[in-house]
Design a protein around this motif. Structure first.
Motif, PDB file in Angstrom:
ATOM      1  N   ILE A 193      19.346  63.457  55.708  1.00 14.25           N
ATOM      2  CA  ILE A 193      19.666  63.331  56.751  1.00 14.25           C
ATOM      3  C   ILE A 193      20.733  61.556  56.864  1.00 14.25           C
ATOM      4  CG2 ILE A 193      17.617  62.021  57.666  1.00 14.25           C
ATOM      5  CD1 ILE A 193      17.999  63.095  60.443  1.00 14.25           C
ATOM      6  N   LYS A 194      20.273  61.248  55.867  1.00 10.00           N
ATOM      7  CA  LYS A 194      20.452  59.771  55.744  1.00 10.00           C
ATOM      8  C   LYS A 194      21.853  59.633  54.823  1.00 10.00           C
ATOM      9  CE  LYS A 194      19.119  54.837  54.398  1.00 10.00           C
ATOM     10  NZ  LYS A 194      19.065  54.537  54.423  1.00 10.00           N
ATOM     11  N   TYR A 195      21.828  60.570  54.086  1.00 14.50           N
ATOM     12  CA  TYR A 195      23.610  60.498  53.468  1.00 14.50           C
ATOM     13  C   TYR A 195      24.183  61.253  53.561  1.00 14.50           C
ATOM     14  CZ  TYR A 195      21.089  57.907  49.663  1.00 14.50           C
ATOM     15  OH  TYR A 195      20.107  57.131  48.755  1.00 14.50           O
ATOM     16  N   ALA A 196      23.504  62.249  54.633  1.00 13.57           N
ATOM     17  CA  ALA A 196      24.874  63.082  55.343  1.00 13.57           C
ATOM     18  C   ALA A 196      24.448  64.416  55.726  1.00 13.57           C
ATOM     19  CB  ALA A 196      25.151  64.542  54.319  1.00 13.57           C
ATOM     20  N   PRO A 197      24.564  63.255  57.451  1.00  6.99           N
ATOM     21  CA  PRO A 197      23.955  64.839  58.611  1.00  6.99           C
ATOM     22  C   PRO A 197      24.773  64.506  59.504  1.00  6.99           C
ATOM     23  CG  PRO A 197      25.001  61.390  58.583  1.00  6.99           C
ATOM     24  CD  PRO A 197      24.503  61.693  57.448  1.00  6.99           C
ATOM     25  N   SER A 198      25.945  65.177  58.073  1.00  6.90           N
ATOM     26  CA  SER A 198      26.742  66.474  59.315  1.00  6.90           C
ATOM     27  C   SER A 198      26.025  68.037  58.701  1.00  6.90           C
ATOM     28  CB  SER A 198      28.476  66.535  58.617  1.00  6.90           C
ATOM     29  OG  SER A 198      27.675  66.430  58.009  1.00  6.90           O
ATOM     30  N   LEU A 199      25.215  67.432  57.048  1.00  8.30           N
ATOM     31  CA  LEU A 199      24.819  68.779  56.806  1.00  8.30           C
ATOM     32  C   LEU A 199      23.647  69.082  57.753  1.00  8.30           C
ATOM     33  CD1 LEU A 199      24.278  70.247  54.230  1.00  8.30           C
ATOM     34  CD2 LEU A 199      23.886  69.182  53.127  1.00  8.30           C
ATOM     35  N   THR A 200      22.613  67.956  57.912  1.00  5.98           N
ATOM     36  CA  THR A 200      21.421  68.325  58.828  1.00  5.98           C
ATOM     37  C   THR A 200      21.647  68.600  60.183  1.00  5.98           C
ATOM     38  OG1 THR A 200      21.303  66.207  57.624  1.00  5.98           O
ATOM     39  CG2 THR A 200      19.789  67.169  60.409  1.00  5.98           C
ATOM     40  N   ILE A 201      22.745  68.586  60.976  1.00  2.11           N
ATOM     41  CA  ILE A 201      23.150  69.597  62.172  1.00  2.11           C
ATOM     42  C   ILE A 201      23.691  71.063  61.384  1.00  2.11           C
ATOM     43  CG2 ILE A 201      25.457  70.033  63.928  1.00  2.11           C
ATOM     44  CD1 ILE A 201      25.421  66.660  63.498  1.00  2.11           C
ATOM     45  N   LEU A 202      24.688  71.391  60.322  1.00  2.47           N
ATOM     46  CA  LEU A 202      24.421  72.434  59.703  1.00  2.47           C
ATOM     47  C   LEU A 202      23.466  73.019  59.459  1.00  2.47           C
ATOM     48  CD1 LEU A 202      26.344  74.839  58.506  1.00  2.47           C
ATOM     49  CD2 LEU A 202      26.307  73.340  56.409  1.00  2.47           C
ATOM     50  N   ALA A 203      22.446  72.219  58.454  1.00  4.47           N
ATOM     51  CA  ALA A 203      21.283  73.518  58.829  1.00  4.47           C
ATOM     52  C   ALA A 203      20.169  73.494  59.515  1.00  4.47           C
ATOM     53  CB  ALA A 203      20.028  72.402  57.362  1.00  4.47           C
ATOM     54  N   PHE A 204      20.461  73.149  60.470  1.00  2.00           N
ATOM     55  CA  PHE A 204      19.345  73.175  61.947  1.00  2.00           C
ATOM     56  C   PHE A 204      19.930  74.358  62.697  1.00  2.00           C
ATOM     57  CE2 PHE A 204      18.454  72.598  66.595  1.00  2.00           C
ATOM     58  CZ  PHE A 204      17.408  72.591  66.319  1.00  2.00           C
ATOM     59  N   TYR A 205      21.680  74.573  63.089  1.00  2.00           N
ATOM     60  CA  TYR A 205      21.691  75.131  63.309  1.00  2.00           C
ATOM     61  C   TYR A 205      21.665  76.524  62.502  1.00  2.00           C
ATOM     62  CZ  TYR A 205      25.986  78.534  65.540  1.00  2.00           C
ATOM     63  OH  TYR A 205      26.240  79.180  66.217  1.00  2.00           O
ATOM     64  N   LEU A 206      22.145  76.789  61.877  1.00  2.00           N
ATOM     65  CA  LEU A 206      21.797  78.024  60.749  1.00  2.00           C
ATOM     66  C   LEU A 206      20.041  78.534  61.126  1.00  2.00           C
ATOM     67  CD1 LEU A 206      23.958  77.606  57.756  1.00  2.00           C
ATOM     68  CD2 LEU A 206      24.471  79.136  59.376  1.00  2.00           C
ATOM     69  N   TYR A 207      18.977  77.515  60.715  1.00  2.00           N
ATOM     70  CA  TYR A 207      18.307  77.709  61.205  1.00  2.00           C
ATOM     71  C   TYR A 207      17.698  77.964  62.281  1.00  2.00           C
ATOM     72  CZ  TYR A 207      13.375  76.560  62.208  1.00  2.00           C
ATOM     73  OH  TYR A 207      11.921  76.490  63.096  1.00  2.00           O
ATOM     74  N   SER A 208      18.257  77.992  63.428  1.00  2.00           N
ATOM     75  CA  SER A 208      18.156  77.615  64.643  1.00  2.00           C
ATOM     76  C   SER A 208      18.251  79.467  64.368  1.00  2.00           C
ATOM     77  CB  SER A 208      18.814  77.494  65.671  1.00  2.00           C
ATOM     78  OG  SER A 208      18.403  75.647  65.694  1.00  2.00           O
ATOM     79  N   LEU A 209      20.129  79.626  64.219  1.00  2.53           N
ATOM     80  CA  LEU A 209      19.950  81.425  64.385  1.00  2.53           C
ATOM     81  C   LEU A 209      18.866  82.114  63.332  1.00  2.53           C
ATOM     82  CD1 LEU A 209      23.995  81.074  63.218  1.00  2.53           C
ATOM     83  CD2 LEU A 209      22.953  81.462  65.630  1.00  2.53           C
ATOM     84  N   THR A 210      18.641  82.356  62.450  1.00  2.00           N
ATOM     85  CA  THR A 210      17.988  82.819  61.576  1.00  2.00           C
ATOM     86  C   THR A 210      16.754  83.065  62.296  1.00  2.00           C
ATOM     87  OG1 THR A 210      17.167  80.973  60.269  1.00  2.00           O
ATOM     88  CG2 THR A 210      19.291  82.727  59.678  1.00  2.00           C
TER      89      THR A 210
END
Length: 348
Positions: A193-210
């Motif tokens: 989250i410190k270096y790529a917050p946008s990647l954190t958003i993507l990871a949480f979105y895909l985690y929520s779906l699965t």
């Protein structure tokens, strides 16, 4: 009460808008409290001792985290006269606020409430606990990301991933395994989250779906233990197949959707020269992969006749899949959606 569910959904929606539109610490604290109070009736829907116990544990844990938020915010206001979360300057108060967020998300060593709470909940209500309830703390950490101490965050993430993997090796309760999976997935979500917050958003979105697809299929199968999955494929092959897709996507195996955020996370950690952190996260993911594959083996790879020690369940009317489960499972199956989202985020 006929207005029970609409009131809860309305409250959760309002709190989400508060998180997305404000950086004031007091307003965000109020939104966290409202979301906590809204989710409590879902945990204790049934008048069962286990549900009451789960709601009590959840309330006490969240109250502790809220007290830490108030403590850090009050001290910061007395020292600086400022309540904006993006302008916290004291490192000690920042640490206290981070610990409060870790408690609400369920990272190690504050993970103890997640399996116990999920064990007393219905799978459909657990979707709100594992996805929507974590949105607020993640937004607060997202706003704090430029000021976060990466060494402490990476240590918490590694400990969470490894602890969840070790605890899941000998676990037989399906809902506790899902809870341990949530702890490990949150570790992968926050480590970058410190270096790529946008990647954190993507990871949480895909985690929520699965995770939503997994819990909905487990609710259709009406099982609480791994042994109860042994006959699921012979009775409901379609639902078992959808459960397999969701579980393997959570494990991060290619070419499923869960593979993309882990791959991008490792790539970003290597680019930031955090090689040992990437190595430890990969080793911890192997532990989680074991119990994912064990769930898959029992749900979709074991068919009668077999030599299991479990008693055969009476054959009930077969549950039918619905459109929600099919859509979520297909989202977990493909990488096209994840790649499109990542491309759109990186362009911003």
């Amino acid at each position: 009460m006929p207005l029970f569910q609409p009131i809860i959904l309305t409250t959760l929606t309002i709190t989400t808008f508060i998180f997305l539109s404000s950086t004031h610490l007091v307003l965000m604290w109020v939104a966290l409290e409202l979301s906590t109070l809204a989710i409590l009736p879902l945990i204790a829907t049934k008048s069962h001792p286990r549900a009451i116990e789960a709601s009590t544990k959840y309330f006490l844990t969240q109250a502790t985290a809220s007290a830490l938020i108030i403590f850090s915010g009050t001290l910061n206001y007395t020292m600086t006269g400022n309540c904006q979360i993006t302008e916290l300057t004291n490192p000690n108060l920042m640490m206290v606020l981070m610990l409060a967020m870790f408690i609400k998300i369920g990272l190690v060593p504050f993970h103890f409430w997640v399996p116990e709470t999920l064990q007393g909940m219905a799978p459909t209500a657990a979707i709100f606990l594992l996805t929507w309830q974590k949105l607020g703390p993640l937004i607060m950490l997202y706003l704090m990301s430029p000021l976060i101490n990466f060494e402490i965050l990476s240590m918490m993430a590694i400990l969470s991933a490894m602890t969840a993997g070790w605890l899941g090796l000998n676990q037989t309760q399906v809902r506790k395994l899902v809870a341990l999976s949530s702890i490990a997935q949150m570790a992968w979500t926050l480590v970058i989250i410190k270096y790529a917050p946008s990647l954190t958003i993507l990871a949480f979105y895909l985690y929520s779906l699965t995770i939503s697809a997994t819990l909905l299929t487990l609710n259709k199968l009406s099982t609480t233990s791994i042994s109860g999955l042994l006959l699921s494929f012979s009775k409901t092959p379609i639902i078992s197949f959808l459960l397999t897709i969701s579980l393997l996507s959570l494990s991060g195996l290619p070419p499923l959707a869960g593979f993309l955020p882990k791959w991008l996370t490792i790539d970003m950690l290597m680019a930031e020269e955090a090689i040992w952190i990437a190595f430890m996260m990969l080793m911890a993911s192997l532990l989680s992969l074991f119990f994912y594959l064990r769930l898959w083996y029992n749900s979709a790879s074991t068919t009668p006749p077999n030599t299991t020690n479990t008693s055969r369940l009476w054959r009930k009317p077969l549950p039918k899949t619905n459109l929600t489960i099919n859509l979520l499972s297909m989202a977990a199956f493909t990488l096209i959606l994840a790649a499109t989202l990542m491309k759109a985020i990186t362009k911003q």
